[in-house]
Enzyme design. Structure first.
Site, PDB file in Angstrom:
ATOM      1  N   SER A  16     -21.038 -61.724  40.540  1.00  0.00           N
ATOM      2  CA  SER A  16     -21.275 -62.915  41.360  1.00  0.00           C
ATOM      3  C   SER A  16     -22.027 -63.975  40.568  1.00  0.00           C
ATOM      4  O   SER A  16     -22.820 -63.651  39.675  1.00  0.00           O
ATOM      5  CB  SER A  16     -22.116 -62.505  42.575  1.00  0.00           C
ATOM      6  OG  SER A  16     -22.679 -63.639  43.203  1.00  0.00           O
ATOM      7  N   TYR A  40     -30.025 -59.217  45.283  1.00  0.00           N
ATOM      8  CA  TYR A  40     -28.571 -59.078  45.119  1.00  0.00           C
ATOM      9  C   TYR A  40     -28.138 -59.547  43.736  1.00  0.00           C
ATOM     10  O   TYR A  40     -27.434 -58.842  43.008  1.00  0.00           O
ATOM     11  CB  TYR A  40     -27.886 -59.895  46.209  1.00  0.00           C
ATOM     12  CG  TYR A  40     -26.390 -60.000  46.095  1.00  0.00           C
ATOM     13  CD1 TYR A  40     -25.558 -58.986  46.578  1.00  0.00           C
ATOM     14  CD2 TYR A  40     -25.775 -61.135  45.546  1.00  0.00           C
ATOM     15  CE1 TYR A  40     -24.179 -59.094  46.500  1.00  0.00           C
ATOM     16  CE2 TYR A  40     -24.408 -61.251  45.465  1.00  0.00           C
ATOM     17  CZ  TYR A  40     -23.600 -60.225  45.935  1.00  0.00           C
ATOM     18  OH  TYR A  40     -22.236 -60.336  45.856  1.00  0.00           O
ATOM     19  N   LYS A  66     -26.530 -57.317  40.652  1.00  0.00           N
ATOM     20  CA  LYS A  66     -25.256 -57.651  39.993  1.00  0.00           C
ATOM     21  C   LYS A  66     -25.467 -57.825  38.488  1.00  0.00           C
ATOM     22  O   LYS A  66     -24.673 -57.351  37.677  1.00  0.00           O
ATOM     23  CB  LYS A  66     -24.663 -58.933  40.603  1.00  0.00           C
ATOM     24  CG  LYS A  66     -24.135 -58.767  42.033  1.00  0.00           C
ATOM     25  CD  LYS A  66     -22.907 -57.877  42.082  1.00  0.00           C
ATOM     26  CE  LYS A  66     -22.241 -57.835  43.459  1.00  0.00           C
ATOM     27  NZ  LYS A  66     -21.125 -56.854  43.512  1.00  0.00           N
TER      28      LYS A  66
END
Lengths: 328, 328
Positions: A127, A151, A155
Site C-alpha cells: 500500500s 497498517y 506493510k
C-alpha cells in the site's frame, strides 16, 4: 497453472477471481486451478472451467500457512489484511494479521523451499500507506518509507521480508503498492478514505454523499479494474529485471478532490455534483493530508504496469463494471 | 537516572559503560544506576560511583525482555545484535535475535506502558546496512531502504517498529544508524568489513595487514569514540523535533581505501603503509561495493550529532584511546 488467492473474499480478491474466470490465460500459462482462502471460506465462482477449492484460513494461526501451501500453488496472491482504520484501533490484531500472518506465509514457503526446492511466485498487495507526510509531489521511486499508521508500518515490514526472502531464493516475490482504489463498489463505509469513492459512487446513482475535506486535497487513485490489471501483470511479468528491489509504486491518477468533482460534472452533470454535501471533518482532513499526493511510478510504468490516465476514465470504469454501462 | 544497556559486553557497550563511569552526567540527569545485560553477564566496572547490576538475558527467549524492564530503567540502550556475517549464515538465529529480540523488548515496554504509563527513552543501534546498492553519493536522509543482507533487513524492520511504537506513545524511541566503526580495537576478525580497521590497526603496531579490495572502494566511517558520543547525545537530546521520523543517519567520514592509506602515511609514515599486503578477494570486493559510500547526515548534524571530520582524526582517536597516545 495453480493459483492460490489469500484474502479472496475481499473486494480485490473477488474481482481477481472473476477476472480469472473470464480470462484464465496468464501467458504463457493457463490457469486451470484456483484455491481461494479467506478467514471465512470464499464463495466459489460457478462458471470456472477448472478446479476451484475454497477454504477458511487465518495465516497468523499455527499451521494455517502450511495448509495454504500444502497444495503447492505455482502462484500465491496475498491480499489478506486488516484495513488501516482497524489496525490503528486494534494494535494486537493489526500486527498479528498484517505482520505475523505475512511472515508465517513467507516462512512456510521457506521451509518447503529448503525441503524440496518449492519456489512459487508470490504477489503481495502492499500500500502507499508505507509513505507518510511530509511528502514531495510527485514522490519518486527511491523515497523513504515513513508510515504514519500501524497498517503502513506492517506493510512496509512485510515488503522488507518479501525482498529478503526473495533475495535468499525462497520464492519469487513482488510487492505491489496499490493506490487508493476508487471507485470502490458497495455501500459507504467508515474508512477515512471512503469519501473519495462515496462522493462519486452515490451521486452517480442519484444519492447524496458527504465530503469531509477541502477540495484542494490531492491524492493518488486507480480503479479496482486497474488493481486487477496490476496483479495479472505481476503474475506474468519477467521479474529478473527487478533485481533485489521487489516492491513497486503502482501507476495511478493524481487528482485533487476538486478535480474528481469536475470529472463527475463532465460525465454525470451538475445534478450529480449538487448531491455532494460539504461537512468538514477536521480529523479526517488531518489524516488525509498525511497521505501521498502522487507518484512518478517510473519503474512500474517501465515494467509495463498501466492504470487510468484521467479521473474521467476512473469514473467510466465504474459505470462499465458496476452499473452495466448505464447512467441514470 | 537508571540506564540499562543491552548488549553491554560488546565493543560499543563496553566503551559506553566506561564512558559513563568516567562521566556519569547526562544533562540534566546524573547516572546513578546502570544495569548491564548481555547473553553472558557483562563484567561490572569496578570504579562506578553508583549501583551496577550485571545479568544474562536473551531478549528472544520468553520472559527475558520483561526481566530487562522489570527494574524500570529510565533509559534503555539496545545494542544487542547478531552481526551481519552471522545473520547471513544463520537465517533463523539472525531473525530471532535481531528482529524477534527487538520486538520482544518493544512489546514488553508497550505492555508496561499500557499498564502504568511507564515511558522510557529507548536508543536503538541501527546500521547503514539498511541501505543497499545502487546508491547515490552522498545518500540523502530521505533515500529508501533496500538492504542487501538479512541483517540490514532486520535493522530496517526494527526501525519501523521503533517509529510506530514511539508514535503510539509506548516509549520515546530514537534509532541511530551507525557508520562502520573504524578503527575497531582487538584482533582481526572474519567480518567482511574487518579490513577497514585491520589495514590501519595492525600497521600502527608494526604488524602486517591484508587489503582484499581495490583502493577506490569508498565507505562511511566513524570512530568507536564517536559511536559513544552519538549514544550519549541521543540520551540527552530533546526528541520532540524528530516528530514521527525517529531513525537518523549518523555523521561520519566518507573515504576511499586509498584515502585511508594516505592518512595512515601522514601519521605513521611509509614504513606503516608498507605493511599493507594486497590480496584481492572478489567476494569481499563485491559485497563491499554494495555498501554505502557516504551520507549527507543532514538531520543528525542539525540535531547536534558530531563525528570526526577526517580520517586522520579517526586514526588519532585510536592512538589516543587504544595505544595510550603512543606510536611505535
Amino acid at each position: 497453472m495453480h493459483i492460490a488467492i489469500i484474502g479472496a473474499a475481499g473486494m480485490v480478491g473477488r474481482k481477481l477471481t472473476a477476472s480469472l474466470v473470464r480470462d484464465p490465460m496468464l501467458k504463457p500459462h493457463h490457469v486451470d486451478r484456483m484455491t481461494l482462502w479467506d478467514v471465512l471460506p470464499p464463495e466459489a465462482p460457478s462458471d470456472f472451467h477448472g478446479r476451484v477449492d475454497c477454504h477458511a484460513a487465518d495465516l497468523s494461526e499455527p499451521g494455517q500457512a502450511e495448509k495454504v501451501i500444502a497444495s503447492r500453488p505455482d502462484l500465491i496472491v496475498h491480499l489478506a489484511a486488516i484495513v488501516s482504520g482497524e489496525a490503528e484501533l486494534d494494535f494486537d490484531k493489526g500486527y498479528r494479521i498484517n505482520l505475523d500472518g505475512s511472515r508465517a506465509l513467507f516462512d512456510a514457503i521457506r521451509v518447503q523451499s529448503l525441503a524440496d526446492g518449492y519456489h512459487p511466485r508470490l504477489i503481495f498487495a502492499s500500500s502507499i500507506a508505507v509513505y507518510g507526510a511530509p511528502l514531495p509531489y510527485p514522490i519518486p521511486d527511491d523515497y523513504h518509507h515513513t508510515p504514519l499508521t500501524s497498517y503502513g508500518t506492517q506493510k512496509a515490514i512485510s515488503e522488507l521480508l518479501l525482498a529478503d526472502y526473495t533475495r535468499r531464493g525462497f520464492f519469487e516475490g513482488i510487492g505491489i503498492r496499490l493506490p487508493t482504489l476508487c471507485i470502490r463498489p458497495g455501500k459507504p463505509n467508515k474508512a477515512a478514505s471512503g469519501f473519495f469513492s462515496s462522493i462519486l459512487r452515490e451521486p452517480l446513482v442519484g444519492q447524496e454523499a458527504v465530503l469531509p475535506v477541502p477540495e484542494d486535497v490531492r491524492h493518488w487513485h486507480a480503479s479496482p479494474r486497474s488493481a486487477v490489471g496490476f496483479l495479472r501483470h505481476a503474475a506474468t511479468l519477467d521479474l529478473q529485471p527487478l533485481g533485489p528491489r521487489r516492491n513497486l509504486n503502482m501507476p495511478g491518477v493524481s487528482a485533487t478532490v476538486g478535480e474528481q468533482i469536475e470529472a463527475l460534472r463532465r460525465i454525470a452533470g451538475d445534478k450529480a455534483v449538487r448531491l455532494i454535501r460539504r461537512e468538514p471533518d477536521d480529523m479526517i482532513t488531518q489524516m488525509v493530508q498525511g497521505w501521498a499526493p502522487g507518484f512518478t511510478a517510473q519503474r512500474a510504468r517501465q515494467l509495463g504496469f498501466t492504470a487510468e490516465s484521467s479521473f474521467d476514465e476512473i469514473i467510466r470504469a465504474h459505470i462499465d463494471d458496476e452499473l452495466n454501462g448505464q447512467l441514470l
